[in-house]
Design a protein around this motif. Structure first.
Motif, PDB file in Angstrom:
ATOM      1  N   UNK A 196     -13.696  -9.147  -3.403  1.00 60.39           N
ATOM      2  CA  UNK A 196     -15.167  -9.518  -4.001  1.00 60.39           C
ATOM      3  C   UNK A 196     -13.829  -9.606  -5.592  1.00 60.39           C
ATOM      4  N   UNK A 197     -14.154 -10.614  -6.331  1.00 59.60           N
ATOM      5  CA  UNK A 197     -13.658 -11.170  -7.313  1.00 59.60           C
ATOM      6  C   UNK A 197     -12.040 -11.388  -7.142  1.00 59.60           C
ATOM      7  N   UNK A 198     -11.285 -11.922  -8.091  1.00 60.47           N
ATOM      8  CA  UNK A 198      -9.994 -12.647  -8.237  1.00 60.47           C
ATOM      9  C   UNK A 198      -8.917 -12.612  -9.381  1.00 60.47           C
ATOM     10  N   UNK A 199      -9.472 -11.530  -9.723  1.00 60.03           N
ATOM     11  CA  UNK A 199      -8.368 -11.309 -11.549  1.00 60.03           C
ATOM     12  C   UNK A 199      -7.084 -10.448 -11.057  1.00 60.03           C
ATOM     13  N   UNK A 200      -7.054 -10.219 -10.002  1.00 59.40           N
ATOM     14  CA  UNK A 200      -5.578  -9.501  -9.536  1.00 59.40           C
ATOM     15  C   UNK A 200      -4.086 -11.096  -9.067  1.00 59.40           C
ATOM     16  N   UNK A 201      -2.807 -11.021  -9.427  1.00 67.22           N
ATOM     17  CA  UNK A 201      -2.281 -11.414  -8.687  1.00 67.22           C
ATOM     18  C   UNK A 201      -2.365 -11.612  -7.422  1.00 67.22           C
ATOM     19  N   UNK A 202      -1.466 -12.715  -6.926  1.00 68.85           N
ATOM     20  CA  UNK A 202      -1.416 -12.044  -5.303  1.00 68.85           C
ATOM     21  C   UNK A 202      -0.984 -11.227  -4.788  1.00 68.85           C
ATOM     22  N   UNK A 203       0.291 -11.689  -5.919  1.00 68.07           N
ATOM     23  CA  UNK A 203       1.742 -10.780  -5.676  1.00 68.07           C
ATOM     24  C   UNK A 203       2.253  -9.040  -5.678  1.00 68.07           C
ATOM     25  N   UNK A 204       1.235  -8.803  -6.417  1.00 68.47           N
ATOM     26  CA  UNK A 204       0.352  -7.647  -6.911  1.00 68.47           C
ATOM     27  C   UNK A 204      -0.343  -7.158  -6.043  1.00 68.47           C
ATOM     28  N   UNK A 205      -1.945  -8.245  -5.496  1.00 71.50           N
ATOM     29  CA  UNK A 205      -2.549  -7.973  -4.114  1.00 71.50           C
ATOM     30  C   UNK A 205      -1.813  -7.865  -3.336  1.00 71.50           C
ATOM     31  N   UNK A 206      -0.551  -8.506  -2.350  1.00 70.33           N
ATOM     32  CA  UNK A 206      -0.078  -7.974  -1.592  1.00 70.33           C
ATOM     33  C   UNK A 206       0.871  -6.989  -1.398  1.00 70.33           C
ATOM     34  N   UNK A 207       1.277  -6.219  -3.222  1.00 73.33           N
ATOM     35  CA  UNK A 207       2.512  -5.059  -2.171  1.00 73.33           C
ATOM     36  C   UNK A 207       1.174  -4.041  -1.896  1.00 73.33           C
ATOM     37  N   UNK A 208      -0.101  -4.034  -2.637  1.00 73.04           N
ATOM     38  CA  UNK A 208      -1.645  -3.559  -2.697  1.00 73.04           C
ATOM     39  C   UNK A 208      -1.251  -2.599  -1.215  1.00 73.04           C
ATOM     40  N   UNK A 209      -1.656  -3.994  -0.074  1.00 73.73           N
ATOM     41  CA  UNK A 209      -2.242  -4.136   0.887  1.00 73.73           C
ATOM     42  C   UNK A 209      -1.071  -3.508   1.451  1.00 73.73           C
ATOM     43  N   UNK A 210       0.779  -3.917   1.069  1.00 72.10           N
ATOM     44  CA  UNK A 210       1.095  -3.924   2.188  1.00 72.10           C
ATOM     45  C   UNK A 210       1.313  -1.836   1.275  1.00 72.10           C
ATOM     46  N   UNK A 211       0.925  -0.840   0.273  1.00 70.79           N
ATOM     47  CA  UNK A 211       0.785   0.077   0.340  1.00 70.79           C
ATOM     48  C   UNK A 211      -0.419   1.122   1.094  1.00 70.79           C
ATOM     49  N   UNK A 212      -1.178   0.323   1.285  1.00 72.03           N
ATOM     50  CA  UNK A 212      -2.013   1.370   1.713  1.00 72.03           C
ATOM     51  C   UNK A 212      -2.539   0.774   3.116  1.00 72.03           C
ATOM     52  N   UNK A 213      -0.859  -0.183   3.192  1.00 76.88           N
ATOM     53  CA  UNK A 213      -0.428  -0.324   5.545  1.00 76.88           C
ATOM     54  C   UNK A 213      -1.844  -1.695   6.200  1.00 76.88           C
ATOM     55  N   UNK A 214      -2.221  -2.770   4.828  1.00 74.49           N
ATOM     56  CA  UNK A 214      -3.276  -2.809   5.384  1.00 74.49           C
ATOM     57  C   UNK A 214      -2.510  -4.671   5.452  1.00 74.49           C
ATOM     58  N   UNK A 215      -3.083  -5.463   6.171  1.00 71.81           N
ATOM     59  CA  UNK A 215      -2.926  -7.007   6.836  1.00 71.81           C
ATOM     60  C   UNK A 215      -3.854  -7.301   6.315  1.00 71.81           C
TER      61      UNK A 215
END
Length: 267
Positions: free
Chosen positions: A27-46
């Motif tokens: 929901x909502x896309x106000x965070x950069x895609x590179x930052x989002x990818x890092x967050x997903x990696x940090x949480x072990x999510x795909x």
């Protein structure tokens, strides 16, 4: 089990993730895609689990990365027709959403999106258009309403139906009025199409919650006109005046403006 993460909540950028074991939406896309990818990696999510992005409205802090997100993930973007038009006009959105990835929602019209049953509803705000989302999945109900000018009867009904609520507590009235903002901006914020203050947020929760409510997250706090502890204490005081004890009757937490939360399990 349904799970929830906030990756950012405030004028610097808003982005929320709701997911099950096999499906996910943003929901909502106000965070950069590179930052989002890092967050997903940090949480072990795909990120391949994300199959759609829902947009509330067309202010930059909610959409500035929507085109790059949809292109990178190759997922459809759901918004009202008016919000899609606003995205096209917004100069802060460097990459627009491809026509093939645009999907449309209408307030009051429920859509099945994979494992999620999604009902948009109108939220008053001075964007081109603004909706909140009531979402059902895995026998759990979740509701998000941000950038709230005022709380309508329809919004009250969704507060009464939900188990998990994300709701705006944007500003403290005194901090806003005594702060450095020009008068026209102060007037805009307190208008019925601006932002919800702490006390009104507490009133909305207290007057409309039911025994179903399990957790509330306060979102979109102003950096200049609010403080996390002030928001929490003000709302706890309002709740106590109605005989409601946060932490006992339901959980209460303030979402960070620029940092992700942990993973909340919505049982």
């Amino acid at each position: 089990m349904l799970r929830f993460i906030s990756f950012g909540s405030g004028s610097s950028g808003n982005c929320y993730l709701l997911y099950t074991d096999t499906d996910a939406l943003i929901i909502d896309a106000g965070v950069g895609i590179r930052t989002l990818k890092k967050h997903f990696r940090d949480y072990g999510l795909s990120m391949s689990k994300v199959r759609r992005v829902l947009i509330t409205h067309d202010h930059a802090d909610h959409i500035k990365c929507v085109g790059s997100m949809s292109h990178e993930l190759q997922v459809p973007i759901y918004a009202t027709q008016i919000v899609h038009n606003g995205i096209d006009r917004n100069y802060c959105v460097a990459r627009k959403v491809d026509a093939s990835l645009r999907r449309y929602v209408e307030p009051g019209v429920t859509l099945q999106m994979g494992e999620f049953t999604v009902t948009p509803f109108t939220v008053p705000h001075d964007s081109s258009d603004n909706v909140g989302y009531f979402i059902e999945a895995d026998n759990t109900t979740f509701c998000l309403m941000t950038d709230v000018g005022r709380v309508t009867e329809e919004m009250e009904s969704f507060i009464g139906r939900t188990q998990y609520l994300v709701i705006e507590a944007n500003h403290d009235k005194e901090m806003l009025q005594q702060g450095p903002y020009p008068q026209f901006l102060k007037d805009r914020i307190v208008s019925g199409s601006g932002h919800l203050n702490n006390e009104l947020c507490g009133e909305a929760i207290a007057k409309n919650m039911t025994e179903k409510l399990r957790y509330v997250w306060l979102c979109h706090l102003s950096e200049e006109n609010n403080h996390p502890e002030l928001a929490r204490k003000t709302i706890e005081t309002v709740l106590r005046s109605y005989g409601i004890v946060a932490g006992k009757d339901f959980g209460l937490e303030v979402l960070k403006r620029t940092k992700p939360t942990g993973i909340f399990e919505l049982k």
